[in-house]
Design a protein around this motif. Structure first.
Motif, PDB file in Angstrom:
ATOM      1  N   TYR A  79       9.100   0.334   1.062  1.00  0.00           N
ATOM      2  CA  TYR A  79       8.428   0.675   0.992  1.00  0.00           C
ATOM      3  C   TYR A  79       7.378   1.691  -0.038  1.00  0.00           C
ATOM      4  CZ  TYR A  79      12.030   1.628   5.665  1.00  0.00           C
ATOM      5  OH  TYR A  79      12.222   1.641   6.496  1.00  0.00           O
ATOM      6  N   LEU A  80       6.700   1.939  -0.233  1.00  0.00           N
ATOM      7  CA  LEU A  80       6.008   2.800  -0.801  1.00  0.00           C
ATOM      8  C   LEU A  80       4.980   3.578  -1.043  1.00  0.00           C
ATOM      9  CD1 LEU A  80       4.706   2.034  -3.831  1.00  0.00           C
ATOM     10  CD2 LEU A  80       3.089   0.830  -3.051  1.00  0.00           C
ATOM     11  N   GLN A  81       5.776   4.736  -1.245  1.00  0.00           N
ATOM     12  CA  GLN A  81       5.530   6.046  -0.684  1.00  0.00           C
ATOM     13  C   GLN A  81       4.044   6.126  -1.861  1.00  0.00           C
ATOM     14  OE1 GLN A  81       5.582   8.097   1.369  1.00  0.00           O
ATOM     15  NE2 GLN A  81       3.980   8.998   0.933  1.00  0.00           N
ATOM     16  N   MET A  82       2.938   6.785  -1.517  1.00  0.00           N
ATOM     17  CA  MET A  82       1.709   6.667  -2.308  1.00  0.00           C
ATOM     18  C   MET A  82       1.102   8.429  -1.996  1.00  0.00           C
ATOM     19  SD  MET A  82       0.074   2.975  -2.191  1.00  0.00           S
ATOM     20  CE  MET A  82      -0.678   3.485  -0.376  1.00  0.00           C
ATOM     21  N   ASN A  83       1.737   9.277  -3.281  1.00  0.00           N
ATOM     22  CA  ASN A  83       1.480  10.632  -3.039  1.00  0.00           C
ATOM     23  C   ASN A  83      -0.052  10.619  -4.326  1.00  0.00           C
ATOM     24  OD1 ASN A  83       3.079  11.254  -1.052  1.00  0.00           O
ATOM     25  ND2 ASN A  83       4.697  11.759  -2.630  1.00  0.00           N
ATOM     26  N   SER A  84      -0.573  11.427  -3.776  1.00  0.00           N
ATOM     27  CA  SER A  84      -1.998  12.203  -5.140  1.00  0.00           C
ATOM     28  C   SER A  84      -2.863  11.015  -5.467  1.00  0.00           C
ATOM     29  CB  SER A  84      -1.648  12.563  -6.277  1.00  0.00           C
ATOM     30  OG  SER A  84      -0.845  13.930  -6.276  1.00  0.00           O
ATOM     31  N   LEU A  85      -3.531  10.130  -4.414  1.00  0.00           N
ATOM     32  CA  LEU A  85      -3.806   9.078  -4.078  1.00  0.00           C
ATOM     33  C   LEU A  85      -5.655   9.442  -4.844  1.00  0.00           C
ATOM     34  CD1 LEU A  85      -3.289   7.711  -0.857  1.00  0.00           C
ATOM     35  CD2 LEU A  85      -2.643   6.440  -2.885  1.00  0.00           C
ATOM     36  N   LYS A  86      -6.635   7.941  -5.750  1.00  0.00           N
ATOM     37  CA  LYS A  86      -7.557   8.120  -6.141  1.00  0.00           C
ATOM     38  C   LYS A  86      -7.666   7.202  -5.593  1.00  0.00           C
ATOM     39  CE  LYS A  86      -5.200   9.642 -10.778  1.00  0.00           C
ATOM     40  NZ  LYS A  86      -4.709   9.241 -12.429  1.00  0.00           N
ATOM     41  N   PRO A  87      -9.194   7.629  -5.757  1.00  0.00           N
ATOM     42  CA  PRO A  87     -10.009   5.826  -5.574  1.00  0.00           C
ATOM     43  C   PRO A  87     -10.193   5.398  -6.269  1.00  0.00           C
ATOM     44  CG  PRO A  87     -11.762   8.510  -5.149  1.00  0.00           C
ATOM     45  CD  PRO A  87     -10.072   8.217  -6.465  1.00  0.00           C
ATOM     46  N   GLU A  88      -9.650   4.929  -7.778  1.00  0.00           N
ATOM     47  CA  GLU A  88      -9.315   4.133  -7.975  1.00  0.00           C
ATOM     48  C   GLU A  88      -7.799   2.947  -7.675  1.00  0.00           C
ATOM     49  OE1 GLU A  88      -9.832   7.191  -9.757  1.00  0.00           O
ATOM     50  OE2 GLU A  88      -8.371   7.469 -10.732  1.00  0.00           O
ATOM     51  N   ASP A  89      -7.571   3.434  -7.131  1.00  0.00           N
ATOM     52  CA  ASP A  89      -6.063   2.728  -5.534  1.00  0.00           C
ATOM     53  C   ASP A  89      -7.039   2.183  -5.328  1.00  0.00           C
ATOM     54  OD1 ASP A  89      -4.309   5.748  -6.313  1.00  0.00           O
ATOM     55  OD2 ASP A  89      -4.046   4.081  -7.605  1.00  0.00           O
ATOM     56  N   THR A  90      -7.652   2.303  -5.049  1.00  0.00           N
ATOM     57  CA  THR A  90      -8.483   1.139  -3.364  1.00  0.00           C
ATOM     58  C   THR A  90      -8.262   0.147  -3.998  1.00  0.00           C
ATOM     59  OG1 THR A  90      -9.953   3.445  -2.316  1.00  0.00           O
ATOM     60  CG2 THR A  90     -10.736   0.364  -2.408  1.00  0.00           C
ATOM     61  N   ALA A  91      -7.787  -0.993  -2.437  1.00  0.00           N
ATOM     62  CA  ALA A  91      -6.617  -2.135  -2.760  1.00  0.00           C
ATOM     63  C   ALA A  91      -6.206  -2.674  -2.140  1.00  0.00           C
ATOM     64  CB  ALA A  91      -6.056  -2.672  -4.356  1.00  0.00           C
ATOM     65  N   THR A  92      -6.485  -3.964  -1.391  1.00  0.00           N
ATOM     66  CA  THR A  92      -5.921  -4.636  -0.923  1.00  0.00           C
ATOM     67  C   THR A  92      -3.619  -5.002  -1.394  1.00  0.00           C
ATOM     68  OG1 THR A  92      -7.039  -6.168   0.256  1.00  0.00           O
ATOM     69  CG2 THR A  92      -5.621  -6.336   0.512  1.00  0.00           C
ATOM     70  N   TYR A  93      -2.590  -3.992  -0.811  1.00  0.00           N
ATOM     71  CA  TYR A  93      -1.671  -3.778  -1.736  1.00  0.00           C
ATOM     72  C   TYR A  93      -0.768  -4.832  -0.742  1.00  0.00           C
ATOM     73  CZ  TYR A  93      -3.224   0.167  -3.634  1.00  0.00           C
ATOM     74  OH  TYR A  93      -3.015   1.041  -4.258  1.00  0.00           O
ATOM     75  N   PHE A  94      -0.056  -6.205  -1.535  1.00  0.00           N
ATOM     76  CA  PHE A  94       0.800  -7.270  -0.848  1.00  0.00           C
ATOM     77  C   PHE A  94       2.205  -6.315  -1.154  1.00  0.00           C
ATOM     78  CE2 PHE A  94      -2.773 -10.166  -0.546  1.00  0.00           C
ATOM     79  CZ  PHE A  94      -3.897 -10.003  -1.326  1.00  0.00           C
ATOM     80  N   CYS A  95       2.584  -6.610  -0.529  1.00  0.00           N
ATOM     81  CA  CYS A  95       4.660  -6.935  -0.396  1.00  0.00           C
ATOM     82  C   CYS A  95       4.657  -8.254  -0.427  1.00  0.00           C
ATOM     83  CB  CYS A  95       5.201  -6.684   0.764  1.00  0.00           C
ATOM     84  SG  CYS A  95       6.688  -6.951   0.583  1.00  0.00           S
ATOM     85  N   ASN A  96       5.429  -8.130  -1.622  1.00  0.00           N
ATOM     86  CA  ASN A  96       6.594  -9.887  -2.529  1.00  0.00           C
ATOM     87  C   ASN A  96       7.763  -9.419  -2.747  1.00  0.00           C
ATOM     88  OD1 ASN A  96       7.717 -11.064  -5.418  1.00  0.00           O
ATOM     89  ND2 ASN A  96       5.446 -12.079  -4.645  1.00  0.00           N
TER      90      ASN A  96
END
Length: 121
Positions: A79-96
Motif C-alpha cells: 500500500y501507499l498512503q498519500m497525505n497532504s497531496l500537492k499538485p506536484e505529486d500528479t503522476a502515474t504511479y507504478f508498483c514494482n
C-alpha cells in the motif's frame, strides 16, 4: 504468471489523501522488496518509496512525512498512503516488486500497469 495490479488512483484536491494498493496475483508467491515509483508527463520515472521483506522503508525526500508505504504479506499486497497531496505529486504511479514464484523456482522483478493520481490546486 505473476501480475501486479494497482488500484486507488484518482483526482483529489491539494491537501487531500489517497491510498494506493498493489496486489500480486499468481499462485504460491513470496514478495520480497516492493516499491512505488511515479512518472509525470515529460519526466523520468522516479522512486517514491520501497519496503523490504523485513519492513525496512525508504522514501524519496519529496514525500517524506507525507507518504507511508506498508505491506500485507498474507495478501501479497503493498500500500501507499498519500497525505497532504500537492499538485506536484500528479503522476502515474507504478508498483514494482521482486517476487519469488515457488512453482517455477524463479525470482523476477515485475511492474504494474500504473494508476493515475491527479492533484488539483
Amino acid at each position: 504468471q505473476v501480475q501486479l495490479v494497482e488500484s486507488g488512483g484518482g483526482l483529489v484536491q491539494a491537501g487531500g489523501s489517497l491510498r494506493l494498493s498493489c496486489a500480486a496475483s499468481g499462485s504460491d508467491l513470496s514478495c520480497n522488496t516492493m516499491g512505488w515509483y511515479r512518472q509525470a508527463p515529460g519526466k523520468q520515472r522516479e522512486l517514491v518509496a520501497t519496503i523490504t521483506i523485513s519492513g525496512r522503508t525508504n522514501y524519496a525526500d519529496s514525500v517524506k512525512g507525507r507518504f507511508t508505504i506498508s505491506r500485507a504479506d498474507a495478501k501479497n499486497t503493498v500500500y501507499l498512503q498519500m497525505n497532504s497531496l500537492k499538485p506536484e505529486d500528479t503522476a502515474t504511479y507504478f508498483c514494482n516488486g521482486d517476487i519469488y514464484a515457488r512453482a517455477f523456482g524463479t525470482l523476477k522483478n515485475y511492474w504494474g500497469q500504473g494508476t493515475q493520481v491527479t492533484v488539483s490546486s
